[in-house]
Write an enzyme that holds these catalytic residues in place. Structure first.
Site, PDB file in Angstrom:
ATOM      1  N   ASP A 155     -14.184  24.429  12.164  1.00  0.00           N
ATOM      2  CA  ASP A 155     -13.845  23.308  11.592  1.00  0.00           C
ATOM      3  C   ASP A 155     -14.650  21.996  11.645  1.00  0.00           C
ATOM      4  OD1 ASP A 155     -12.305  21.243  10.046  1.00  0.00           O
ATOM      5  OD2 ASP A 155     -10.550  21.161  11.149  1.00  0.00           O
ATOM      6  N   CYS A 161       0.964  -1.258   0.282  1.00  0.00           N
ATOM      7  CA  CYS A 161       0.020  -0.052  -0.049  1.00  0.00           C
ATOM      8  C   CYS A 161       0.835   1.266  -0.005  1.00  0.00           C
ATOM      9  CB  CYS A 161      -0.867  -0.053   1.256  1.00  0.00           C
ATOM     10  SG  CYS A 161      -2.157   1.586   1.226  1.00  0.00           S
ATOM     11  N   GLN A 218      -5.307  14.627  12.566  1.00  0.00           N
ATOM     12  CA  GLN A 218      -5.347  14.871  11.029  1.00  0.00           C
ATOM     13  C   GLN A 218      -4.332  13.893  10.151  1.00  0.00           C
ATOM     14  OE1 GLN A 218      -6.881  16.924   8.949  1.00  0.00           O
ATOM     15  NE2 GLN A 218      -7.690  18.468  10.190  1.00  0.00           N
ATOM     16  N   CYS A 228     -14.102  20.192   5.274  1.00  0.00           N
ATOM     17  CA  CYS A 228     -13.905  19.225   4.068  1.00  0.00           C
ATOM     18  C   CYS A 228     -14.968  18.731   3.290  1.00  0.00           C
ATOM     19  CB  CYS A 228     -13.506  17.839   5.256  1.00  0.00           C
ATOM     20  SG  CYS A 228     -14.799  17.400   6.387  1.00  0.00           S
TER      21      CYS A 228
HETATM   22  C1  LIG Z   1     -13.035  18.020  10.933  1.00  0.00           C
HETATM   23  S1  LIG Z   1     -12.975  17.427  12.717  1.00  0.00           S
HETATM   24  C2  LIG Z   1     -11.915  18.823  13.381  1.00  0.00           C
HETATM   25  C3  LIG Z   1     -10.636  18.648  13.655  1.00  0.00           C
HETATM   26  C4  LIG Z   1      -9.662  19.710  14.319  1.00  0.00           C
HETATM   27  N1  LIG Z   1      -9.967  20.872  14.078  1.00  0.00           N
HETATM   28  C5  LIG Z   1      -8.335  19.262  14.065  1.00  0.00           C
HETATM   29  O1  LIG Z   1      -7.601  19.726  13.050  1.00  0.00           O
HETATM   30  O2  LIG Z   1      -7.583  18.287  14.204  1.00  0.00           O
HETATM   31  C6  LIG Z   1     -14.439  17.710  13.119  1.00  0.00           C
HETATM   32  C7  LIG Z   1     -14.477  17.467  14.635  1.00  0.00           C
HETATM   33  O3  LIG Z   1     -15.975  18.059  15.160  1.00  0.00           O
HETATM   34  C8  LIG Z   1     -16.284  16.928  16.192  1.00  0.00           C
HETATM   35  N2  LIG Z   1     -17.900  17.330  16.174  1.00  0.00           N
HETATM   36  C9  LIG Z   1     -18.691  16.464  15.313  1.00  0.00           C
HETATM   37  N3  LIG Z   1     -20.121  16.715  15.486  1.00  0.00           N
HETATM   38  C10 LIG Z   1     -19.615  17.639  16.561  1.00  0.00           C
HETATM   39  C11 LIG Z   1     -20.974  18.346  17.487  1.00  0.00           C
HETATM   40  N4  LIG Z   1     -22.297  18.206  17.002  1.00  0.00           N
HETATM   41  N5  LIG Z   1     -20.430  19.119  18.289  1.00  0.00           N
HETATM   42  C12 LIG Z   1     -19.098  19.280  18.631  1.00  0.00           C
HETATM   43  N6  LIG Z   1     -18.186  18.623  17.945  1.00  0.00           N
HETATM   44  C13 LIG Z   1     -18.494  17.819  17.185  1.00  0.00           C
HETATM   45  C14 LIG Z   1     -15.850  15.717  15.675  1.00  0.00           C
HETATM   46  O4  LIG Z   1     -15.529  14.879  16.772  1.00  0.00           O
HETATM   47  C15 LIG Z   1     -14.344  16.116  15.251  1.00  0.00           C
HETATM   48  O5  LIG Z   1     -13.500  16.059  16.109  1.00  0.00           O
END
Ligand SMILES: C[S@@+](CC[C@H](N)C(=O)[O-])C[C@H]1O[C@@H](n2cnc3c(N)ncnc32)[C@H](O)[C@@H]1O
Length: 468
Positions: free
Chosen positions: A399, A177, A300, A426
């Site tokens: 995010d 992979c 990430q 994303c």
């Molecule tokens: C795209 S990741 C963000 C990652 C972080 N900013 C990083 O760069 O490592 C989205 C995050 O949103 C959290 N999440 C999803 N739904 C949520 C909610 N309803 N309330 C709070 N957090 C939430 C997920 O657990 C996840 O950690």
């Protein structure tokens, strides 16, 4: 009964890429979406149209009659079956242009948002071996090629590899992979060989029987390795023999863990990991900051490109030393900790308790004292009262997951009225919807897509906004 079901089109040309990794065929005024597996614009195909809707149809390729001249040679022997790197046959520059197009389509063409210029997509320095985390599945139902089926030969169906897209029960044996660097391939091969040699049973995903379930491998940019094995039965003698042998073969492993998972699903968030050897975490480093990554922690998956993404986010946020910054959907607080030294105070909010614990540990580990973290559902946590208690944000970094933010969260942000918002996403489609809600009070001042996942259709997009 709908008309024209399962129509065959003998020859048509694939005209373009479409959203969600699909492609489009335009044929006699009809727009047909097809899955984007081993297909490229310019290919001539025979296809079957299976679903007709009002404005478009859906179909699938029955045969490729001629390959597009713009294709390049895929580098991996599993291309076309494995879903991991579907765009290997597309030159990387074209992939980046296509990702830019996706952002433009969602924000400008469909979203009609007043976006100035969309910057070119920032390509990933590494386009192979860029992931720091991979999971491989044990299965007693190996994916068979047409040639293998036709040969009639008796083939061992026990396999360790990747699920074939759309087939929860079929697993592709992986030889090499290109997603994760050393020692990932060697670790997978070790467990595969060991399980075969010792006659251990490979999991049956239909009957939910068998012993070996899956392995997760994490590597860090400072050379640390974490291995997590899922077993379906609590057979500790055998588990200790396997992991002991593994450790003799890979003595440099930083963190060796296992789960006993007797449930029907593979998720381990509701299970307790057992640390067999080493530490129950590995460490990642970024700009002198150290991040502790536990078995269940989110980090990430493309570390180098995450650094680029965070630098862009920090630059767009233009944080002053007195500023109160909110980092919404903070995960393990990586962005919050990354920007903390520039800020007066950083408030991180995230759904998962364990991630918030990691976020706090990461602040302590780095001597950062101006962060506070809260666990809970964003819609419930981020209220006017919360903002009153924690200080009105000067800057919000958000995010969210693919679903984007809820209208309630956006409304609270609008009432809080920070001077600047940086929106990392994303999924440009849900981002466009949220930006339209924010348009009431905010100008879009910058759009910068970033490629975190070469050879896939996924794109990350960073948008900066200023209060009107
Ligand atoms: C795209 S990741 C963000 C990652 C972080 N900013 C990083 O760069 O490592 C989205 C995050 O949103 C959290 N999440 C999803 N739904 C949520 C909610 N309803 N309330 C709070 N957090 C939430 C997920 O657990 C996840 O950690």
């Amino acid at each position: 009964m709908k008309k024209n079901r399962n129509t065959i089109i003998e020859r048509a040309v694939v005209s373009d890429f479409a959203a969600e990794g699909k492609c489009i065929v335009k044929h006699e005024g009809e727009v047909i979406f097809i899955p984007g597996m081993n297909v490229a614009p310019g290919d001539e195909v025979k296809l079957m149209v299976s679903k007709k809707k009002k404005r478009y149809s859906e179909g699938r390729i029955l045969a490729t009659l001629r390959y597009s001249e713009d294709r390049i040679e895929p580098f991996c022997s599993h291309f076309g079956v494995c879903g991991g790197c579907k765009w290997q046959h597309i030159p990387y520059e074209t992939q980046l242009m296509q990702k830019w197009q996706q952002v433009n389509d969602q924000l400008v063409r469909i979203g009609k948002l007043p976006v100035g210029e969309i910057a070119p997509v920032l390509g990933s320095g590494k386009t192979q071996f860029y992931r720091n985390k991979l999971e491989f599945t044990f299965s007693n139902s190996r994916w068979m090629t047409a040639a293998e089926i036709e040969s009639g030969e008796e083939i061992n169906k026990n396999v360790l590899g990747f699920h074939v897209p759309g087939r929860f029960d079929k697993v592709l044996p992986v030889e090499k992979c290109y997603l994760q660097g050393d020692p990932s391939n060697a670790i997978r091969d070790f467990f595969n060989d060991y399980a075969h040699r010792h006659g251990l049973s490979f999991y049956d995903h239909v009957l939910h029987e068998g012993f070996m379930r899956n392995i997760m491998i994490r590597t860090s940019s400072i050379g640390e390795t974490m291995v997590v094995v899922q077993f379906a039965q609590k057979n500790e003698d055998v588990i200790h023999q396997i992991l002991g042998s593994f450790l003799s073969a890979f003595p440099d492993t930083t963190s060796l863990n296992y789960f006993i998972n007797t449930k029907k699903n593979d998720t381990y968030f509701d299970l307790e990991p057992v640390c067999f050897a080493g530490t129950p975490y590995i460490t990642e480093e970024m700009e002198g900051l150290r991040f502790r990554i536990g078995v269940k922690s989110f980090y990430q998956t493309n570390s180098d490109q995450a650094y680029e993404l965070y630098k862009i986010t920090r630059e767009m946020a233009a944080i002053g030393p007195q500023d109160v910054v909110y980092d919404l959907y903070t995960g393990t607080g990586t962005i919050a900790n990354f920007v903390a030294r520039q800020a007066g105070k950083v408030v991180g909010v995230e759904y998962i308790d364990a991630a918030i614990e990691d976020a706090r540990v990461n602040s302590v580990l780095n001597g950062i004292e101006n962060t506070v973290f809260f666990a809970g559902d964003m819609t419930k946590v981020l209220t006017d009262e919360f903002i009153e208690q924690n200080g009105r944000p000067d800057i919000i970094i958000t995010d969210p997951p693919r679903a984007g933010m809820t209208k309630e969260v956006v409304d609270t942000i609008l009432r809080a009225a920070p001077s600047r918002i940086v929106y990392v996403s994303c999924n440009p489609a849900t981002q466009a919807r949220d930006l339209a809600w924010l348009d009431e009070k905010y100008y879009i001042t910058g759009v910068r897509p970033v490629d975190m996942f070469p050879h896939t259709h996924h794109v990350e997009n960073v948008v900066s906004l200023e209060l009107k």
